[in-house]
Design a protein around this motif. Structure first.
Motif, PDB file in Angstrom:
ATOM      1  N   PRO A 110       0.825  -1.218   0.000  1.00  0.00           N
ATOM      2  CA  PRO A 110       0.000   0.000   0.000  1.00  0.00           C
ATOM      3  C   PRO A 110       0.856   1.264   0.000  1.00  0.00           C
ATOM      4  O   PRO A 110       2.043   1.242   0.330  1.00  0.00           O
ATOM      5  CB  PRO A 110      -0.791  -0.111   1.309  1.00  0.00           C
ATOM      6  CG  PRO A 110      -0.730  -1.555   1.677  1.00  0.00           C
ATOM      7  CD  PRO A 110       0.576  -2.070   1.173  1.00  0.00           C
ATOM      8  N   GLN A 111       0.238   2.372  -0.341  1.00  0.00           N
ATOM      9  CA  GLN A 111       0.939   3.641  -0.441  1.00  0.00           C
ATOM     10  C   GLN A 111       1.546   4.066   0.901  1.00  0.00           C
ATOM     11  O   GLN A 111       2.627   4.666   0.943  1.00  0.00           O
ATOM     12  CB  GLN A 111      -0.033   4.728  -0.939  1.00  0.00           C
ATOM     13  CG  GLN A 111       0.632   6.035  -1.341  1.00  0.00           C
ATOM     14  CD  GLN A 111       1.520   5.895  -2.575  1.00  0.00           C
ATOM     15  OE1 GLN A 111       1.232   5.087  -3.460  1.00  0.00           O
ATOM     16  NE2 GLN A 111       2.608   6.674  -2.647  1.00  0.00           N
ATOM     17  N   ASP A 112       0.858   3.741   1.994  1.00  0.00           N
ATOM     18  CA  ASP A 112       1.376   4.147   3.308  1.00  0.00           C
ATOM     19  C   ASP A 112       2.552   3.282   3.764  1.00  0.00           C
ATOM     20  O   ASP A 112       3.185   3.565   4.780  1.00  0.00           O
ATOM     21  CB  ASP A 112       0.269   4.143   4.357  1.00  0.00           C
ATOM     22  CG  ASP A 112      -0.320   2.752   4.606  1.00  0.00           C
ATOM     23  OD1 ASP A 112       0.206   1.756   4.062  1.00  0.00           O
ATOM     24  OD2 ASP A 112      -1.312   2.652   5.357  1.00  0.00           O
ATOM     25  N   GLY A 113       2.829   2.206   3.033  1.00  0.00           N
ATOM     26  CA  GLY A 113       3.997   1.384   3.317  1.00  0.00           C
ATOM     27  C   GLY A 113       3.808   0.320   4.373  1.00  0.00           C
ATOM     28  O   GLY A 113       4.716  -0.503   4.609  1.00  0.00           O
ATOM     29  N   TYR A 114       2.646   0.285   5.045  1.00  0.00           N
ATOM     30  CA  TYR A 114       2.426  -0.722   6.084  1.00  0.00           C
ATOM     31  C   TYR A 114       2.085  -2.062   5.436  1.00  0.00           C
ATOM     32  O   TYR A 114       1.183  -2.161   4.599  1.00  0.00           O
ATOM     33  CB  TYR A 114       1.307  -0.299   7.034  1.00  0.00           C
ATOM     34  CG  TYR A 114       1.106  -1.272   8.176  1.00  0.00           C
ATOM     35  CD1 TYR A 114       1.878  -1.186   9.322  1.00  0.00           C
ATOM     36  CD2 TYR A 114       0.165  -2.296   8.082  1.00  0.00           C
ATOM     37  CE1 TYR A 114       1.720  -2.085  10.373  1.00  0.00           C
ATOM     38  CE2 TYR A 114      -0.012  -3.202   9.115  1.00  0.00           C
ATOM     39  CZ  TYR A 114       0.782  -3.089  10.255  1.00  0.00           C
ATOM     40  OH  TYR A 114       0.629  -3.991  11.279  1.00  0.00           O
ATOM     41  N   ILE A 115       2.797  -3.101   5.814  1.00  0.00           N
ATOM     42  CA  ILE A 115       2.656  -4.414   5.191  1.00  0.00           C
ATOM     43  C   ILE A 115       1.892  -5.344   6.119  1.00  0.00           C
ATOM     44  O   ILE A 115       2.254  -5.520   7.286  1.00  0.00           O
ATOM     45  CB  ILE A 115       4.040  -5.011   4.869  1.00  0.00           C
ATOM     46  CG1 ILE A 115       4.809  -4.079   3.924  1.00  0.00           C
ATOM     47  CG2 ILE A 115       3.893  -6.394   4.239  1.00  0.00           C
ATOM     48  CD1 ILE A 115       6.240  -4.523   3.655  1.00  0.00           C
ATOM     49  N   THR A 116       0.837  -5.955   5.595  1.00  0.00           N
ATOM     50  CA  THR A 116       0.041  -6.913   6.362  1.00  0.00           C
ATOM     51  C   THR A 116       0.398  -8.336   5.938  1.00  0.00           C
ATOM     52  O   THR A 116       1.079  -8.555   4.930  1.00  0.00           O
ATOM     53  CB  THR A 116      -1.459  -6.692   6.117  1.00  0.00           C
ATOM     54  OG1 THR A 116      -1.758  -7.027   4.736  1.00  0.00           O
ATOM     55  CG2 THR A 116      -1.845  -5.233   6.373  1.00  0.00           C
ATOM     56  N   THR A 117      -0.096  -9.306   6.699  1.00  0.00           N
ATOM     57  CA  THR A 117       0.140 -10.706   6.317  1.00  0.00           C
ATOM     58  C   THR A 117      -0.541 -11.020   4.986  1.00  0.00           C
ATOM     59  O   THR A 117      -0.061 -11.854   4.222  1.00  0.00           O
ATOM     60  CB  THR A 117      -0.384 -11.662   7.406  1.00  0.00           C
ATOM     61  OG1 THR A 117      -1.754 -11.335   7.711  1.00  0.00           O
ATOM     62  CG2 THR A 117       0.449 -11.550   8.670  1.00  0.00           C
ATOM     63  N   GLY A 118      -1.657 -10.346   4.704  1.00  0.00           N
ATOM     64  CA  GLY A 118      -2.308 -10.531   3.408  1.00  0.00           C
ATOM     65  C   GLY A 118      -1.429 -10.056   2.264  1.00  0.00           C
ATOM     66  O   GLY A 118      -1.372 -10.695   1.205  1.00  0.00           O
ATOM     67  N   ASP A 119      -0.741  -8.923   2.459  1.00  0.00           N
ATOM     68  CA  ASP A 119       0.193  -8.426   1.438  1.00  0.00           C
ATOM     69  C   ASP A 119       1.311  -9.437   1.207  1.00  0.00           C
ATOM     70  O   ASP A 119       1.739  -9.670   0.059  1.00  0.00           O
ATOM     71  CB  ASP A 119       0.805  -7.095   1.873  1.00  0.00           C
ATOM     72  CG  ASP A 119      -0.226  -5.997   2.050  1.00  0.00           C
ATOM     73  OD1 ASP A 119      -1.218  -5.996   1.290  1.00  0.00           O
ATOM     74  OD2 ASP A 119      -0.035  -5.147   2.934  1.00  0.00           O
ATOM     75  N   LEU A 120       1.805 -10.042   2.279  1.00  0.00           N
ATOM     76  CA  LEU A 120       2.934 -10.976   2.168  1.00  0.00           C
ATOM     77  C   LEU A 120       2.584 -12.158   1.281  1.00  0.00           C
ATOM     78  O   LEU A 120       3.429 -12.658   0.545  1.00  0.00           O
ATOM     79  CB  LEU A 120       3.347 -11.469   3.554  1.00  0.00           C
ATOM     80  CG  LEU A 120       3.895 -10.424   4.523  1.00  0.00           C
ATOM     81  CD1 LEU A 120       4.265 -11.074   5.851  1.00  0.00           C
ATOM     82  CD2 LEU A 120       5.117  -9.738   3.927  1.00  0.00           C
TER      83      LEU A 120
END
Length: 496
Positions: free
Chosen positions: A339-349
């Motif tokens: 995401p643009q804010d840079g916060y990475i979730t387990t879903g992103d991984l």
């Protein structure tokens, strides 16, 4: 009188030698059926490597990487080593209750009562109790911490933009150590002191190199002879520095517990406790372990989570720096997913599939642990060979991961496509074991993968990595973890 004493000493020495030899008759009979080099009396096969310095020994082994066939046996003094590198044989070893015990030489690393090196009975207890602390529920709670520590590493690296090459490994260590302290150990000691964390990691590496070198010198295997050496004194100094951080964690945890109400009626540790809380419960509530075991496990997890994960981070970045086309492809995936804010979730991984292939290929070519050793406690049939009780069964992971019959003629080259699903389905599941496998596999695999992918995604999104090194330039030295002696040297540039 002196002559009589000498004669008696020689007589009893001979009786002891032949009695000892007879008690090992079965061992010698089975060992003789396994191919191996010529062995000298008393010293065994030590003559093959004794002329090499530790830094040269790995180069010597690399020269024979694709020519030595296994199984092969070698004697190091009175100890029989048997090496296996076929996946079907490795599966038998790693899933056998007869081979749960760690190599005799793990005792040199001073973590005898930690999860990494513990005797089977203690290991089974610790593993059973600590497994819930590595559940998805617990680890997912650490994602905000991983994000925050990764962001801090990104900021730390900013001062290296456009400058000369630097070693990435100490920088990665500051991330992994601070993450371990805040997540697994529930303590915030030293987490923002990068200089201290880098010095801690350097101290640990020097200590384990000293300990590893002892393996190649049978004359100092006995503690009373080793304690006469200068290396012992150096080792003790390094060990004190490592233990200092463990004590800081311990005392902060004591302070935290003194302000909390603890339910003494609990029979077992709470299923939702983080690692340190479960160790504390086992010490003060169920009384299954004592404080020495608690302290050793703090030592163990500071070492294991740091040295392994930081090595994987630095090595993956180095491989991408050597292969810019791979780095560019990983970068394109990252900017499409994160995401643009840079916060990475387990879903992103879960969507960072190519990055995961890059990490896996990096750990294939340069595994964290080059060789894995177990002690055979009961006779074990592996293919047509019977492994005797007391033998050290070794798995050369570095050799396995570069086997041309498994990985093809380009097995020494970097190719993330080795981990395309269709290729993985065609390989034996034990052809790739960067975190070991079977009964005594790594308890923190999921923890490591989440931490790795978060920090690597943030780093390659922010920076472009380059290096003057090539794969052929790399020089290795074995330790409890593999060491690249010429370092993870790279330069960085800020992405537009």
């Amino acid at each position: 009188m002196a002559d009589l004493l000498l004669i008696c000493s020689i007589f009893f020495a001979c009786v002891y030698y032949f009695t000892y030899h007879r008690s090992r008759k079965r061992l010698y009979e089975l060992a003789a059926k396994i191919p191996g080099p010529f062995d000298w009396p008393l010293i065994g096969s030590v003559h093959l490597g004794i002329r090499y310095k530790p830094q040269e020994l790995f180069d010597y082994m690399l020269q024979h990487l694709h020519t030595i066939e296994t199984p092969v046996r070698a004697w190091l003094g009175p100890t029989l080593f048997v090496f296996f590198d076929r996946p079907e044989h490795i599966a038998v070893i790693l899933n056998s209750p007869s081979c749960v015990k760690r190599s005799y030489y793990y005792k040199f690393f001073r973590f005898e009562k930690g999860l990494l090196s513990a005797e089977p009975q203690l290991w089974r207890l610790l593993r059973k109790r600590l497994n819930p602390s590595f559940s998805s529920t617990i680890i997912n709670q650490f994602v905000p911490i991983f994000n925050k520590r990764a962001d801090k590493l990104v900021q730390t690296l900013d001062k290296f933009v456009g400058r000369e090459a630097f070693d990435m490994l100490p920088k990665a260590s500051s991330y992994t150590l601070s993450s371990t302290l805040l997540t697994l150990l529930g303590a915030n000691v030293r987490v923002d002191n990068n200089d201290y964390l880098e010095q801690f990691a350097d101290n640990s590496m020097k200590m384990f190199l000293l300990m590893w070198r002892r393996i190649y010198k049978p004359w100092i295997h006995l503690d009373f002879t080793y304690q006469l050496t200068s290396n012992f004194r150096k080792e003790q100094n390094h060990l004190r520095k490592l233990r200092d951080l463990s004590y800081e964690v311990y005392y902060q945890r004591q302070s935290i517990k003194s302000t909390q109400k603890i339910d003494q009626s609990e029979d077992v540790p709470n299923q939702k406790e983080i690692l340190i809380e479960r160790l504390e419960s086992m010490t003060t509530i169920t009384h299954e372990i004592d404080e020495e075991i608690l302290m050793t496990n703090i030592d163990t997890f500071l070492f294991a989570s740091n040295d392994t994960t930081s090595f994987a981070i630095a090595t993956t970045l180095l491989m991408m720096a050597m292969h810019p086309e791979v780095q560019d492809r990983a970068y394109q995936e990252v900017i499409a997913v994160i995401p643009q804010d840079g916060y990475i979730t387990t879903g992103d991984l879960a969507s960072l599939e190519y990055l995961e292939m890059v990490i896996k290929e990096s750990l294939r070519l340069i595994p964290v642990v080059a060789i894995l050793g177990k002690i055979c406690e009961q006779e074990l049939q592996i293919g047509e060979w019977t492994i005797p009780v007391g033998a050290e069964v070794n798995i050369p992971i570095f050799k396995l991961h570069r086997d041309k019959t498994i990985w093809g003629e380009r097995s020494d080259e970097f190719d993330p496509d080795n981990f395309l699903p269709e290729r993985c389905s065609q390989r034996h599941p034990y052809a790739y074991i960067p975190f070991s496998a079977g009964i005594r596999n790594c308890i923190g695999m999921r923890y490591a993968w989440i931490s790795l992918k978060i920090v690597l995604a943030k780093l390659i999104k922010q920076y472009k990595f380059t290096t003057a090194l090539t794969l052929k330039d790399l020089k290795f030295q074995a330790s409890i973890v593999l060491v690249i002696t010429n370092g993870h040297m790279m330069r960085i540039e800020r992405r537009a």
